[in-house]
Design a protein around this motif. Structure first.
Motif, PDB file in Angstrom:
ATOM      1  N   LEU A   1     -31.676  -7.603 -19.380  1.00 54.41           N
ATOM      2  CA  LEU A   1     -32.129  -8.582 -20.120  1.00 54.41           C
ATOM      3  C   LEU A   1     -31.529  -9.859 -20.286  1.00 54.41           C
ATOM      4  N   GLY A   2     -30.525 -10.128 -19.638  1.00 55.98           N
ATOM      5  CA  GLY A   2     -29.944 -11.445 -19.732  1.00 55.98           C
ATOM      6  C   GLY A   2     -28.547 -11.413 -20.433  1.00 55.98           C
ATOM      7  N   VAL A   3     -27.955 -10.399 -20.606  1.00 54.00           N
ATOM      8  CA  VAL A   3     -26.805 -10.273 -21.252  1.00 54.00           C
ATOM      9  C   VAL A   3     -25.212  -9.684 -20.383  1.00 54.00           C
ATOM     10  N   GLY A   4     -25.827  -8.765 -19.525  1.00 51.51           N
ATOM     11  CA  GLY A   4     -24.690  -8.140 -19.037  1.00 51.51           C
ATOM     12  C   GLY A   4     -23.477  -8.573 -18.512  1.00 51.51           C
ATOM     13  N   VAL A   5     -23.398  -9.370 -17.557  1.00 51.17           N
ATOM     14  CA  VAL A   5     -22.037  -9.965 -17.089  1.00 51.17           C
ATOM     15  C   VAL A   5     -21.595 -11.076 -18.032  1.00 51.17           C
ATOM     16  N   ASN A   6     -22.600 -11.689 -18.698  1.00 52.13           N
ATOM     17  CA  ASN A   6     -22.109 -12.953 -19.697  1.00 52.13           C
ATOM     18  C   ASN A   6     -21.286 -12.185 -20.751  1.00 52.13           C
ATOM     19  N   LEU A   7     -21.938 -11.135 -21.462  1.00 51.59           N
ATOM     20  CA  LEU A   7     -21.074 -10.244 -22.425  1.00 51.59           C
ATOM     21  C   LEU A   7     -19.760  -9.758 -22.037  1.00 51.59           C
ATOM     22  N   ALA A   8     -19.920  -9.217 -20.576  1.00 50.04           N
ATOM     23  CA  ALA A   8     -18.465  -8.714 -20.163  1.00 50.04           C
ATOM     24  C   ALA A   8     -17.288  -9.690 -19.935  1.00 50.04           C
ATOM     25  N   MET A   9     -17.753 -11.197 -19.349  1.00 45.00           N
ATOM     26  CA  MET A   9     -16.977 -12.125 -19.306  1.00 45.00           C
ATOM     27  C   MET A   9     -16.491 -12.661 -20.820  1.00 45.00           C
ATOM     28  N   LEU A  10     -17.187 -12.576 -21.721  1.00 43.18           N
ATOM     29  CA  LEU A  10     -16.821 -13.256 -23.048  1.00 43.18           C
ATOM     30  C   LEU A  10     -16.028 -12.272 -23.519  1.00 43.18           C
ATOM     31  N   ASP A  11     -16.412 -10.880 -23.470  1.00 41.32           N
ATOM     32  CA  ASP A  11     -15.403  -9.853 -24.144  1.00 41.32           C
ATOM     33  C   ASP A  11     -14.113  -9.942 -23.462  1.00 41.32           C
ATOM     34  N   ALA A  12     -13.995 -10.097 -22.069  1.00 41.96           N
ATOM     35  CA  ALA A  12     -12.703 -10.391 -21.174  1.00 41.96           C
ATOM     36  C   ALA A  12     -11.784 -11.697 -21.856  1.00 41.96           C
ATOM     37  N   CYS A  13     -12.615 -12.464 -21.946  1.00 41.09           N
ATOM     38  CA  CYS A  13     -12.000 -13.832 -22.451  1.00 41.09           C
ATOM     39  C   CYS A  13     -11.472 -13.644 -23.829  1.00 41.09           C
ATOM     40  N   GLU A  14     -12.054 -13.074 -24.779  1.00 37.43           N
ATOM     41  CA  GLU A  14     -11.677 -12.848 -26.225  1.00 37.43           C
ATOM     42  C   GLU A  14     -10.440 -11.827 -26.292  1.00 37.43           C
TER      43      GLU A  14
ATOM     44  N   GLU B   1     -46.115 -10.724 -20.099  1.00 37.67           N
ATOM     45  CA  GLU B   1     -45.120 -11.894 -20.467  1.00 37.67           C
ATOM     46  C   GLU B   1     -43.944 -11.796 -19.792  1.00 37.67           C
ATOM     47  N   ALA B   2     -43.533 -12.790 -19.280  1.00 33.44           N
ATOM     48  CA  ALA B   2     -42.075 -12.885 -18.652  1.00 33.44           C
ATOM     49  C   ALA B   2     -40.920 -12.420 -19.477  1.00 33.44           C
ATOM     50  N   PRO B   3     -40.194 -11.426 -19.207  1.00 33.11           N
ATOM     51  CA  PRO B   3     -38.895 -11.022 -19.853  1.00 33.11           C
ATOM     52  C   PRO B   3     -37.767 -12.053 -19.349  1.00 33.11           C
ATOM     53  N   ASP B   4     -36.973 -12.116 -20.234  1.00 28.82           N
ATOM     54  CA  ASP B   4     -35.654 -12.612 -19.721  1.00 28.82           C
ATOM     55  C   ASP B   4     -34.691 -11.757 -18.935  1.00 28.82           C
ATOM     56  N   PHE B   5     -34.802 -12.144 -17.512  1.00 25.81           N
ATOM     57  CA  PHE B   5     -34.005 -11.117 -16.747  1.00 25.81           C
ATOM     58  C   PHE B   5     -32.665 -11.716 -16.637  1.00 25.81           C
ATOM     59  N   GLY B   6     -32.312 -12.824 -17.048  1.00 22.80           N
ATOM     60  CA  GLY B   6     -31.052 -13.347 -17.433  1.00 22.80           C
ATOM     61  C   GLY B   6     -30.133 -13.250 -16.051  1.00 22.80           C
ATOM     62  N   ASP B   7     -29.060 -12.418 -16.341  1.00 18.15           N
ATOM     63  CA  ASP B   7     -28.062 -12.442 -15.599  1.00 18.15           C
ATOM     64  C   ASP B   7     -28.415 -11.690 -14.123  1.00 18.15           C
ATOM     65  N   GLY B   8     -29.648 -11.265 -13.994  1.00 18.45           N
ATOM     66  CA  GLY B   8     -29.984 -10.397 -13.043  1.00 18.45           C
ATOM     67  C   GLY B   8     -29.082  -9.432 -12.257  1.00 18.45           C
TER      68      GLY B   8
END
Length: 380
Positions: free
Chosen positions: A312-325, A369-376
């Protein structure tokens, strides 16, 4: 054992996905040696999956720290931010069209992102054909990585970036992914503007979602004139075998889906009948909420290995933020132990908060209602 300085430590990342490669890239930019191990025989042995959107407040932050943000924008598709919500008849009920200069979450194919990151690493950084079997060794001593080919490697820090079924996770946590009760069935459509023009017009340049409360569909345009459709159902985990079907029985699966979607319009059902090739079963899994572990100076996790959630829009984005931090923590700490503790002090509360928000969120995929599919990112 005294925890080593990161610049002199043997650091091993398991998994050459976006999270693992981002971590490796930022470590190398800060002069810290690292080796990435991946089970695939090479970078091109399998399709890397669909399209991802990288958000300005997490994924793009990581790419900026990696020195790759401008190259990302050259590859990305801002038009992919378009989102259509439809009813089962195929009527558009809401339509979000990005502004011409909108860059908050442009799309990029997963394979393109992986190549961008791979090409940025020093030659030989990734050791292909190294599927991890297990991690051994004392929590405060050198760890041994045991690979499926019988080889072993000694290392000072193991970073588990190896996804939902992480082989690193058991070294710090007994948690395993659980089925959410919702499953995706992925279908591919190639050369859509020429071979599937009606579906191409229906989907547009970004994503299109429709649901009736019990079942749904999400279609998403990829680069190269491709579209991926995810047929979404609330079913038992063994729904296919329970119906007497095998995964390669495309005709039988299609017939069952047509029964279940009988009240949807003929045009919408063409996203079930006209796909090129077989379906791919992708049950939606999640880790227990919250998921945490006792700190270890020699093992940590990032991305889905640490906090697998519904797509729902968090997967790869959180992974990359984790990696960066994590990479920056290692670059700025005196010891590996200090870096891991500093990273987990931020990452674990953030991921727990997000996981609590999304707990049970797979049901939103069936909502009208449309969910946030985010990063797909539906590759589980």
């Amino acid at each position: 054992m005294t925890s080593p300085n990161p610049a002199r430590a043997r650091i091993s990342i398991i998994g050459a996905g976006p999270g693992g490669l981002t971590c490796a890239r930022i470590l190398q930019r800060n002069g810290i040696p690292v080796t990435v191990y991946d089970r695939d025989a090479g970078p091109d042995v399998r399709n890397q999956g669909g399209t991802l959107d990288l958000h300005a407040d997490n994924g793009q932050i990581a790419l900026r720290e990696a020195g790759l943000l401008e190259e990302f924008f050259e590859l990305a598709r801002p038009e992919g931010q378009e989102m259509r919500q439809m009813d089962p008849a195929g009527t558009i009920t809401s339509h979000e069209v990005p502004e011409p200069d909108e860059l908050f979450k442009p799309e990029i194919d997963r394979g393109q992102l992986r190549d961008l990151l791979l090409d940025s690493l020093l030659p030989g950084t990734v050791r292909w054909g190294h599927g991890l079997e297990r991690v051994d060794g004392p929590a405060r001593g050198a760890r041994q990585l045991h690979f499926t080919d019988g080889t072993t490697v000694e290392t000072d820090l193991v970073i588990g970036a190896d996804g939902a079924f992480s082989r690193v996770r058991p070294a710090v946590s007994p948690a395993v992914p659980e089925y959410t009760g919702v499953s995706f069935l992925e279908a591919w459509f190639s050369d859509v503007d020429n071979r599937h023009p009606d579906i191409a017009r229906l989907v547009g340049q970004g994503g299109a979602h429709a649901a009736d409360g019990e079942r749904g569909m999400f279609a998403q345009r990829n680069s190269g004139n491709h579209i991926r459709v995810y047929v979404i159902q609330r079913v038992q985990a063994d729904w296919m075998s329970g119906s007497g079907l095998k995964r390669d029985d495309t005709h039988g699966i299609r017939a069952l889906l047509l029964e279940r979607y009988a009240h949807w319009s003929p045009l919408m059902r063409r996203m079930i009948t006209d796909n090129d090739g077989p379906y791919v079963d992708r049950p939606i899994l999640a880790l227990p909420v919250p998921h945490a572990w006792e700190p270890s100076p020699t093992v940590t996790l990032l991305g889905d290995a640490a906090h697998l959630m519904p797509p729902l829009g968090v997967g790869v984005n959180l992974a990359m933020l984790d990696a960066c931090e994590l990479a920056l923590a290692l670059a700025n700490a005196t010891t590996v132990d200090d870096a891991v503790r500093a990273y987990e002090k931020t990452m674990l509360p953030r991921s727990a908060e997000m996981a609590q928000v999304l707990e049970g969120g797979a049901e939103h995929l069936l909502a009208t209602e449309a969910p946030d599919f985010g990063d797909g990112d539906h590759r589980r």
